[in-house]
Design an enzyme around this catalytic site. Structure first.
Site, PDB file in Angstrom:
ATOM      1  N   GLU B  50       0.827  -1.215   0.000  1.00 40.55           N
ATOM      2  CA  GLU B  50       0.000   0.000   0.000  1.00 40.55           C
ATOM      3  C   GLU B  50       0.861   1.265   0.000  1.00 40.55           C
ATOM      4  O   GLU B  50       0.460   2.297  -0.512  1.00 40.55           O
ATOM      5  CB  GLU B  50      -0.948   0.026   1.194  1.00 40.55           C
ATOM      6  CG  GLU B  50      -2.116  -0.949   1.075  1.00 40.55           C
ATOM      7  CD  GLU B  50      -1.815  -2.315   1.663  1.00 40.55           C
ATOM      8  OE1 GLU B  50      -0.639  -2.560   2.046  1.00 40.55           O
ATOM      9  OE2 GLU B  50      -2.732  -3.146   1.753  1.00 40.55           O
ATOM     10  N   PHE B 112     -12.137  -7.105  13.165  1.00 38.99           N
ATOM     11  CA  PHE B 112     -10.984  -7.570  12.393  1.00 38.99           C
ATOM     12  C   PHE B 112     -10.596  -6.523  11.348  1.00 38.99           C
ATOM     13  O   PHE B 112     -11.447  -6.010  10.635  1.00 38.99           O
ATOM     14  CB  PHE B 112     -11.314  -8.898  11.699  1.00 38.99           C
ATOM     15  CG  PHE B 112     -10.197  -9.388  10.808  1.00 38.99           C
ATOM     16  CD1 PHE B 112      -8.963  -9.749  11.348  1.00 38.99           C
ATOM     17  CD2 PHE B 112     -10.361  -9.458   9.432  1.00 38.99           C
ATOM     18  CE1 PHE B 112      -7.924 -10.177  10.541  1.00 38.99           C
ATOM     19  CE2 PHE B 112      -9.333  -9.897   8.616  1.00 38.99           C
ATOM     20  CZ  PHE B 112      -8.109 -10.255   9.170  1.00 38.99           C
ATOM     21  N   GLN B 113      -9.344  -6.211  11.287  1.00 41.78           N
ATOM     22  CA  GLN B 113      -8.801  -5.201  10.361  1.00 41.78           C
ATOM     23  C   GLN B 113      -9.490  -3.848  10.499  1.00 41.78           C
ATOM     24  O   GLN B 113      -9.687  -3.136   9.525  1.00 41.78           O
ATOM     25  CB  GLN B 113      -8.852  -5.702   8.905  1.00 41.78           C
ATOM     26  CG  GLN B 113      -7.861  -6.842   8.679  1.00 41.78           C
ATOM     27  CD  GLN B 113      -7.582  -7.124   7.207  1.00 41.78           C
ATOM     28  OE1 GLN B 113      -8.436  -6.927   6.350  1.00 41.78           O
ATOM     29  NE2 GLN B 113      -6.387  -7.600   6.914  1.00 41.78           N
ATOM     30  N   LYS B 162     -17.837  -0.946   4.698  1.00 43.17           N
ATOM     31  CA  LYS B 162     -18.229  -1.965   3.715  1.00 43.17           C
ATOM     32  C   LYS B 162     -19.707  -1.874   3.351  1.00 43.17           C
ATOM     33  O   LYS B 162     -20.089  -2.047   2.195  1.00 43.17           O
ATOM     34  CB  LYS B 162     -17.910  -3.360   4.270  1.00 43.17           C
ATOM     35  CG  LYS B 162     -18.294  -4.436   3.277  1.00 43.17           C
ATOM     36  CD  LYS B 162     -17.648  -5.755   3.538  1.00 43.17           C
ATOM     37  CE  LYS B 162     -18.010  -6.669   2.363  1.00 43.17           C
ATOM     38  NZ  LYS B 162     -17.295  -7.913   2.365  1.00 43.17           N
ATOM     39  N   MET B 476      23.986   9.987   3.761  1.00 41.66           N
ATOM     40  CA  MET B 476      23.833  11.303   4.381  1.00 41.66           C
ATOM     41  C   MET B 476      24.069  11.227   5.884  1.00 41.66           C
ATOM     42  O   MET B 476      24.727  12.080   6.470  1.00 41.66           O
ATOM     43  CB  MET B 476      22.442  11.870   4.068  1.00 41.66           C
ATOM     44  CG  MET B 476      22.248  13.295   4.543  1.00 41.66           C
ATOM     45  SD  MET B 476      23.447  14.435   3.816  1.00 41.66           S
ATOM     46  CE  MET B 476      22.488  15.101   2.454  1.00 41.66           C
TER      47      MET B 476
END
Lengths: 163, 576
Positions: B50, B112-113, B162, B476
């Site tokens: 993602e 969940f999630q 959803k 760096m």
């Protein structure tokens, strides 16, 4: 300097969190905050008391204005206005002091909103100074608990710049 | 006729003119992906993470000027986009991010999630929404695109439970969008603009400091006109590179911590500093108390909060950069100033500073210097490539040694400084500009932060090039350790753990090339440019000791620069 800022916001969930997040995320302090609906139920007004140098206050008002849900920001520092706050103070005086407490409350135009065998609860409304003075006066009687609403403010008719 | 929430969403995207979406599926966004499955006008590009999707959408937005779009699932899918959203937010990049959410009934139940992504992203989005009713979906999408692309642009997130995408409603597209509490100021105050014109006419040593706002507002043409009209030298912030042609005589390149000697010196000696679409970031100002001490400062920005946030400002002009510059040019054109005569000694002084201390790098015979690689990429591509960068030395060298003649040619995470940004951003940029050469200038550290996106580039036959300036270190940080931490290289050595980048590329089906000697650099670049249907990794094994110079130590004034101290002088190669 201490500023009282009024913020007109869309009455949507999460708005309070956006405003308080702006303060906490940038290290600004909120001294008091009160929120309520306006005559238009789709709009709420928040009154925020905060302290900071001019530069910080400028950023605060600009950042508030930048939030999408904020409709209007007014810093009362520049405006002739009326400020009020309400406190509920639960005092438990000794028996012999009960009358004296009621007298003090009366002088301050306080109302007794609850009385019991051992305590009185006094409601006081006014400007900050008056409330502070009242709290000082009743301290010796024995304050059990007190709650403050936080300040609300409104501009006087024909708003003029105070300066 | 009723449509499902998912269908409404896709219709909205088409109405908004979206062609590409970067995303990753999951449980609660299945309805959306199912609609996308049959969709002909919209392409969903499946990334491999993602974070890759969100950076690709960001690179797409920066390269095209359009709004970038990403769709991810709830919970981990959504939280994986947070770095990319913050990256876009810091650089004012317009994105609309759709995250799936558990059904409204379950929100707050630690389902969940489930993650409170609206809460999590509140401080790093321009605005965000949770859609609770499918009837509000079209209006919300319309507002989100409007907010993302207008005013000071930024990322907007829409959380989609959803049951909202699965539900149904009549599809009504709101033709107009009006948000009463959102009214950016597009036109500068006339009085302020006249004041600015007068200050420009009175200034003997003016400098324009151009930032990302110039590019976002599409004002490069106006900026060039202003600079050439009033003969004002221009320096750019990292975000402003390409906003003014880097090869123009009036360009002084980048200023700030790794800015050129002449840009920093000019700013410090200027009597008028005109900040255009800049927010005076600490990497640009150094110690703010001693920044441009002799100058009056004009600041033009569409965002009032940017003004006077970091430095004192004598004349603020709130408005869209393009409009303000147009109005300013109009006023200046009416004046009878002999600009050439007024400015000649100042411009001569700047030329002298340019002669005195140009950008340089070590010129070793048998070792590839990283600056040399960037210089050769510039030469071989004739300055016409879109250059993406990661973060660190690679980013600074890409900013210093490649001259950007047009906006949207330099794509880099400026504000947040996100390692792992460049490669997925390059993928997004290549989708936006399929006919352009897109090159990610990377380090061996940064490229490993999103290396999985090789699969995305391969499967989509994208000819994205990655030039890995492989010094075996987090360069760096190593540079700081060398200069300020007694060469104690705590946890910056990567070489022993590094993979064989050529083999990694090949394992994914990409092309891998390597150069270990200076004479191999140009042939490798040329060979990479010949590949048209696959990504290419170019592994340049470079001098690990190379450092980015000039350098302003943290907290110092910007004219207190450290230079490349190599001796004798002739071992340094000067680049003009």
């Amino acid at each position: 300097m201490r500023h009282t800022i009024s913020v007109l916001v869309e009455n949507k969930f999460g708005v309070l969190s956006r405003i308080s997040g702006l303060f906490s995320g940038r290290g600004y302090n909120i001294e008091s905050l009160s929120v309520g609906e306006t005559i238009d139920p789709a709009v709420s007004v928040m009154t925020i008391v905060t302290t900071g140098e001019d530069k910080v206050i400028e950023q605060i008002t600009k950042q508030l204005n930048k939030l999408i849900d904020v409709i209007k920001v007014v810093d009362f520092m520049e405006i002739d206005h009326v400020e009020r706050e309400m406190v509920l103070i639960k005092v438990s005086p000794r028996k012999e002091d009960r009358i004296e407490l009621l007298r003090v409350a009366e002088i301050f135009r306080g109302r007794i909103v609850d009385s019991g065998l051992t305590t009185f609860t006094v409601e006081i409304t006014g400007e900050e100074k008056k409330i502070e003075a009242f709290i000082e006066l009743v301290k010796p009687f024995g304050i059990k608990e007190f709650v403050r609403t936080g300040k609300v403010a409104i501009a006087r008719e024909g708003v003029k710049k105070a300066k | 006729m009723k449509k499902s929430g998912a269908e409404i969403l896709i219709e909205c995207l088409k109405k908004e003119g979206v062609k590409h979406i970067f995303g990753y599926p999951g449980g609660v966004v299945l309805n959306i992906f199912d609609v996308l499955y049959d969709e002909k006008d919209l392409e969903l590009i499946l990334t491999r993470h993602e974070q890759g999707a969100i950076h690709a959408a960001d690179g797409y937005a920066r390269a095209s000027g359009k709004v970038g779009v990403a769709i991810v699932t709830s919970g981990p899918g959504a939280t994986n986009t947070v770095t990319g959203i913050a990256t876009a937010s810091m650089d004012s990049i317009p994105l609309v991010v759709f995250s799936g959410q558990v059904p409204t009934m379950l929100i707050g139940n630690d389902a969940f999630q489930e993650a409170d992504i609206v809460g999590i992203t509140r401080p790093c989005t321009k605005h965000n929404f949770l859609v609770k009713d499918v009837k509000d979906l079209a209006q919300t999408v319309r507002e989100a695109f409007h907010i993302a692309a207008t005013g000071r642009p930024g990322p907007v997130l829409i959380d989609l439970p959803k049951d909202v995408t699965a539900g149904s409603a009549d599809f009504i597209w709101p033709e107009e969008v009006k948000i009463r509490s959102y009214n950016p100021t597009y036109h500068g105050n006339k009085f302020m603009i006249n004041q600015a014109a007068q200050m420009i006419a009175h200034a003997k040593k003016p400098v324009i400091m151009a930032g990302g706002g110039v590019i976002l507002s599409g004002a490069s043409k106006e900026l060039k006109e202003l600079a050439e009209l009033a003969k004002i030298p221009v320096t750019m912030t990292l975000m402003g590179l390409g906003g003014f042609p880097g090869a123009n005589k009036l360009s002084m390149g980048m200023l700030g911590m790794h800015g050129t000697y002449y840009a920093n010196t000019a700013v410090q000696n200027s009597d008028l500093l005109i900040g255009i679409g800049v927010r005076f970031d600490d990497r640009v100002t150094g110690k703010t108390d001693s920044f441009a001490p002799l100058a009056k400062i004009i600041q033009v920005d569409i965002d009032p909060t940017s003004i006077r946030k970091n430095v004192r400002v004598d004349l603020p002009v709130v408005g869209d950069v393009k409009n303000v510059l147009r109005d300013l040019i109009k006023v200046l054109k009416e004046s009878k100033e002999q600009w050439g005569a007024i400015r000649s000694s100042w411009l001569k002084q700047i030329d002298k500073w340019k002669e005195e201390r140009p950008l340089t790098y070590r010129a070793e015979k048998n070792i590839i210097e990283p600056e040399f690689v960037v210089e050769k990429i510039y030469e071989v591509t004739k300055g016409d490539a879109i250059i993406c960068t990661e973060v660190g030395q690679n980013q600074m060298w890409a900013a210093q040694f490649y001259k950007y003649d047009q906006p949207r040619k330099f794509i880099s995470s400026g504000g947040l400084g996100t390692m792992g940004y460049g490669f997925p951003a390059a993928i997004g940029a290549q989708f936006a500009c399929p006919d352009k050469v897109v090159i990610d200038i990377a380090g061996d550290g940064s490229i490993q932060m999103n290396i999985q996106e090789l699969a995305t580039a391969v499967i989509n036959k994208l000819p994205v090039k990655v030039a890995i300036l492989n010094n075996g270190y987090l360069g760096m940080v190593r540079q700081w350790q060398e200069l300020f931490f007694k060469e104690r290289y705590a946890h910056t050595h990567l070489e022993t753990g590094n993979p064989d980048f050529v083999k990694v590329a090949e394992a994914y089906g990409a092309v891998g090339l390597r150069a270990t000697k200076p004479e191999e650099v140009v042939p490798v670049i040329k060979e990479a440019l010949k590949v048209k249907n696959r990504p290419v990794f170019m592994d340049f094994v470079v001098d690990w000791k190379a450092k980015v110079f000039p350098m302003v130590p943290a907290g110092a004034a910007i004219d207190q620069m450290i230079f490349n101290e190599e001796k004798p002088e002739k071992k340094l190669k000067a680049v003009k």
